[in-house]
Motif scaffolding. Structure first.
Motif, PDB file in Angstrom:
ATOM      1  N   ASN A  82      -0.411  -8.697   0.928  1.00  0.00           N
ATOM      2  CA  ASN A  82      -0.200  -8.618   2.375  1.00  0.00           C
ATOM      3  C   ASN A  82       1.276  -8.789   2.744  1.00  0.00           C
ATOM      4  O   ASN A  82       1.801  -8.092   3.622  1.00  0.00           O
ATOM      5  CB  ASN A  82      -1.046  -9.679   3.090  1.00  0.00           C
ATOM      6  CG  ASN A  82      -2.532  -9.413   2.957  1.00  0.00           C
ATOM      7  OD1 ASN A  82      -2.959  -8.265   2.859  1.00  0.00           O
ATOM      8  ND2 ASN A  82      -3.329 -10.472   2.942  1.00  0.00           N
ATOM      9  N   ASN A  86       3.491  -5.751   4.410  1.00  0.00           N
ATOM     10  CA  ASN A  86       4.184  -5.929   5.692  1.00  0.00           C
ATOM     11  C   ASN A  86       5.690  -5.813   5.530  1.00  0.00           C
ATOM     12  O   ASN A  86       6.392  -5.352   6.442  1.00  0.00           O
ATOM     13  CB  ASN A  86       3.831  -7.295   6.288  1.00  0.00           C
ATOM     14  CG  ASN A  86       2.365  -7.389   6.671  1.00  0.00           C
ATOM     15  OD1 ASN A  86       1.745  -6.393   7.025  1.00  0.00           O
ATOM     16  ND2 ASN A  86       1.809  -8.585   6.588  1.00  0.00           N
ATOM     17  N   LYS A  91       1.136  -0.075   6.857  1.00  0.00           N
ATOM     18  CA  LYS A  91      -0.081  -0.673   7.383  1.00  0.00           C
ATOM     19  C   LYS A  91      -1.276   0.075   6.818  1.00  0.00           C
ATOM     20  O   LYS A  91      -1.367   1.302   6.939  1.00  0.00           O
ATOM     21  CB  LYS A  91      -0.094  -0.605   8.910  1.00  0.00           C
ATOM     22  CG  LYS A  91      -0.591  -1.872   9.558  1.00  0.00           C
ATOM     23  CD  LYS A  91      -0.318  -1.862  11.041  1.00  0.00           C
ATOM     24  CE  LYS A  91      -0.564  -3.254  11.611  1.00  0.00           C
ATOM     25  NZ  LYS A  91      -0.304  -3.295  13.054  1.00  0.00           N
ATOM     26  N   ASN A  92      -2.161  -0.677   6.198  1.00  0.00           N
ATOM     27  CA  ASN A  92      -3.359  -0.077   5.630  1.00  0.00           C
ATOM     28  C   ASN A  92      -4.376   0.197   6.737  1.00  0.00           C
ATOM     29  O   ASN A  92      -4.700  -0.689   7.523  1.00  0.00           O
ATOM     30  CB  ASN A  92      -3.961  -1.024   4.588  1.00  0.00           C
ATOM     31  CG  ASN A  92      -5.100  -0.378   3.831  1.00  0.00           C
ATOM     32  OD1 ASN A  92      -5.237   0.838   3.835  1.00  0.00           O
ATOM     33  ND2 ASN A  92      -5.918  -1.182   3.187  1.00  0.00           N
ATOM     34  N   THR A  93      -4.835   1.421   6.817  1.00  0.00           N
ATOM     35  CA  THR A  93      -5.813   1.789   7.842  1.00  0.00           C
ATOM     36  C   THR A  93      -7.125   2.188   7.175  1.00  0.00           C
ATOM     37  O   THR A  93      -7.138   2.714   6.058  1.00  0.00           O
ATOM     38  CB  THR A  93      -5.301   2.963   8.693  1.00  0.00           C
ATOM     39  OG1 THR A  93      -5.017   4.074   7.846  1.00  0.00           O
ATOM     40  CG2 THR A  93      -4.060   2.571   9.460  1.00  0.00           C
ATOM     41  N   ASP A 136      -5.135  -9.416  17.027  1.00  0.00           N
ATOM     42  CA  ASP A 136      -4.935  -8.144  16.315  1.00  0.00           C
ATOM     43  C   ASP A 136      -6.244  -7.749  15.628  1.00  0.00           C
ATOM     44  O   ASP A 136      -6.720  -8.430  14.726  1.00  0.00           O
ATOM     45  CB  ASP A 136      -3.817  -8.305  15.281  1.00  0.00           C
ATOM     46  CG  ASP A 136      -3.540  -7.006  14.544  1.00  0.00           C
ATOM     47  OD1 ASP A 136      -3.949  -5.940  15.051  1.00  0.00           O
ATOM     48  OD2 ASP A 136      -2.930  -7.052  13.461  1.00  0.00           O
ATOM     49  N   THR A 138      -6.581  -4.509  14.385  1.00  0.00           N
ATOM     50  CA  THR A 138      -6.283  -3.273  13.666  1.00  0.00           C
ATOM     51  C   THR A 138      -6.422  -3.423  12.154  1.00  0.00           C
ATOM     52  O   THR A 138      -6.326  -2.423  11.441  1.00  0.00           O
ATOM     53  CB  THR A 138      -4.851  -2.810  13.989  1.00  0.00           C
ATOM     54  OG1 THR A 138      -3.921  -3.840  13.608  1.00  0.00           O
ATOM     55  CG2 THR A 138      -4.716  -2.539  15.481  1.00  0.00           C
ATOM     56  N   ARG A 139      -6.623  -4.632  11.682  1.00  0.00           N
ATOM     57  CA  ARG A 139      -6.727  -4.841  10.242  1.00  0.00           C
ATOM     58  C   ARG A 139      -8.012  -4.211   9.707  1.00  0.00           C
ATOM     59  O   ARG A 139      -9.063  -4.248  10.363  1.00  0.00           O
ATOM     60  CB  ARG A 139      -6.699  -6.332   9.916  1.00  0.00           C
ATOM     61  CG  ARG A 139      -5.375  -6.985  10.298  1.00  0.00           C
ATOM     62  CD  ARG A 139      -5.383  -8.442   9.928  1.00  0.00           C
ATOM     63  NE  ARG A 139      -5.657  -8.621   8.511  1.00  0.00           N
ATOM     64  CZ  ARG A 139      -6.165  -9.730   7.986  1.00  0.00           C
ATOM     65  NH1 ARG A 139      -6.475 -10.736   8.757  1.00  0.00           N
ATOM     66  NH2 ARG A 139      -6.362  -9.822   6.701  1.00  0.00           N
ATOM     67  N   SER A 167     -10.709  -2.351   1.938  1.00  0.00           N
ATOM     68  CA  SER A 167     -10.077  -3.035   3.073  1.00  0.00           C
ATOM     69  C   SER A 167      -8.872  -3.872   2.657  1.00  0.00           C
ATOM     70  O   SER A 167      -8.108  -4.323   3.513  1.00  0.00           O
ATOM     71  CB  SER A 167     -11.098  -3.925   3.786  1.00  0.00           C
ATOM     72  OG  SER A 167     -11.574  -4.929   2.917  1.00  0.00           O
ATOM     73  N   THR A 169      -8.819  -6.903   1.328  1.00  0.00           N
ATOM     74  CA  THR A 169      -8.982  -8.301   1.714  1.00  0.00           C
ATOM     75  C   THR A 169      -9.678  -9.067   0.599  1.00  0.00           C
ATOM     76  O   THR A 169     -10.017  -8.511  -0.450  1.00  0.00           O
ATOM     77  CB  THR A 169      -9.792  -8.398   3.025  1.00  0.00           C
ATOM     78  OG1 THR A 169      -9.854  -9.753   3.442  1.00  0.00           O
ATOM     79  CG2 THR A 169     -11.206  -7.874   2.833  1.00  0.00           C
TER      80      THR A 169
END
Length: 285
Positions: A82, A86, A91-93, A136, A138-139, A167, A169
């Motif tokens: 992460n 950043n 940014k991962n979408t 936020d 958008t993650r 994702s 995460t």
């Protein structure tokens, strides 16, 4: 370790495109991001660049193998991932439509969109006014968790491990977001199951064990009455057979007589002789 060697160990489906993009990301990180100050080594940086490149190229990436190759723990790897993502401004979408096509759940698209919108509204409403602007959503973890919960509610099989990997995460964060979504939007993401409280069941059984004569058949226990243990068919057969009572009384009487005999019978201990008799040594009296 070279990017090509790491990609080979990760068994990527399109290694050339991913390695080319990962090399570009590594050059970018060398210019824009100081990985050494964040505690990220060169091997770990190469692995992270490969994962970011795989996500951008929509290629499946084995995160568990990547963590093992990086030499870090799962939490440390995710934190480094992460921070580095950043740091280089990527940014991962994660798109709901892409997930629905990948997992074959196209009919979930409007349900997931509605659920995520409702979750966002209720979550922001629960925050104090000073923190609402910084929320936020958008993650990718929110999209992946909402998709997984909708699939689970409608009894569709979705690979949770792959969703966590896509994702970017951790399993702990995924579970935390899942709990939050089910608490705030149980009507959309929750799965209702009616189950008895095991504690109350145990208490009831303890009370019934103290007074077995109060135990009822619907409690799943036993009764001291012998007739309740018999099926209706056996009861009817016993009532229709007059010889049964006669046979039962004979058996009971016979058992009683045998017990009386055993009680009055006296045992006589035999005399033991431990001396060996040798011929010609008898002593006359």
């Amino acid at each position: 370790m070279d990017l090509t060697d790491i990609a080979r160990k990760l068994d990527l489906s399109e290694p050339k495109q991913v390695v080319r993009k990962a090399a570009e990301l590594r050059r970018m990180s060398d210019l824009q991001f100081d990985s050494s100050s964040a505690g990220i080594g060169e091997i770990c940086k190469a692995v992270i660049c490969l994962e970011i490149a795989a996500n951008m190229k929509q290629v499946l990436f084995d995160r568990q193998t990547a963590i093992r190759l990086s030499g870090m723990s799962e939490k440390a790897y995710i934190r480094s991932f992460n921070v580095m993502q950043n740091g280089i401004g990527i940014k991962n979408t994660l798109d709901i439509r892409e997930l629905a096509i990948r997992f074959g759940c196209v009919r979930l698209i409007p349900l997931v969109q509605k659920g995520l919108s409702l979750y966002k509204q209720r979550f922001i409403a629960s925050l104090p006014p000073s923190r609402r602007a910084s929320a936020d959503f958008t993650r990718p973890v929110f999209t992946a968790t909402g998709f997984y919960l909708c699939a689970k509610k409608h009894k569709l099989k979705v690979d949770k491990t792959k969703l966590i990997e896509l994702s970017g995460t951790s399993e702990d964060e995924f579970s935390s977001v899942s709990t939050s979504m089910k608490d705030l939007c149980h009507d959309v993401f929750g799965v209702s199951k009616e189950k008895k409280d095991p504690k109350s069941v145990k208490v009831n059984r303890d009370l019934l064990d103290v007074l077995p004569e109060k135990r009822q058949d619907e409690d799943g226990g036993y009764s001291s009455d012998e007739s309740k243990d018999l099926s209706p068919c056996k009861k009817r057969k016993r009532q229709e057979d007059p010889k049964y009572e006669e046979w039962k009384s004979v058996v009971v009487e016979s058992n009683k007589q045998n017990k009386d005999k055993v009680a009055v019978k006296k045992t006589k201990q035999s005399q033991l002789n431990f001396f060996k008799r040798v011929p010609g040594t008898e002593v006359g009296v």
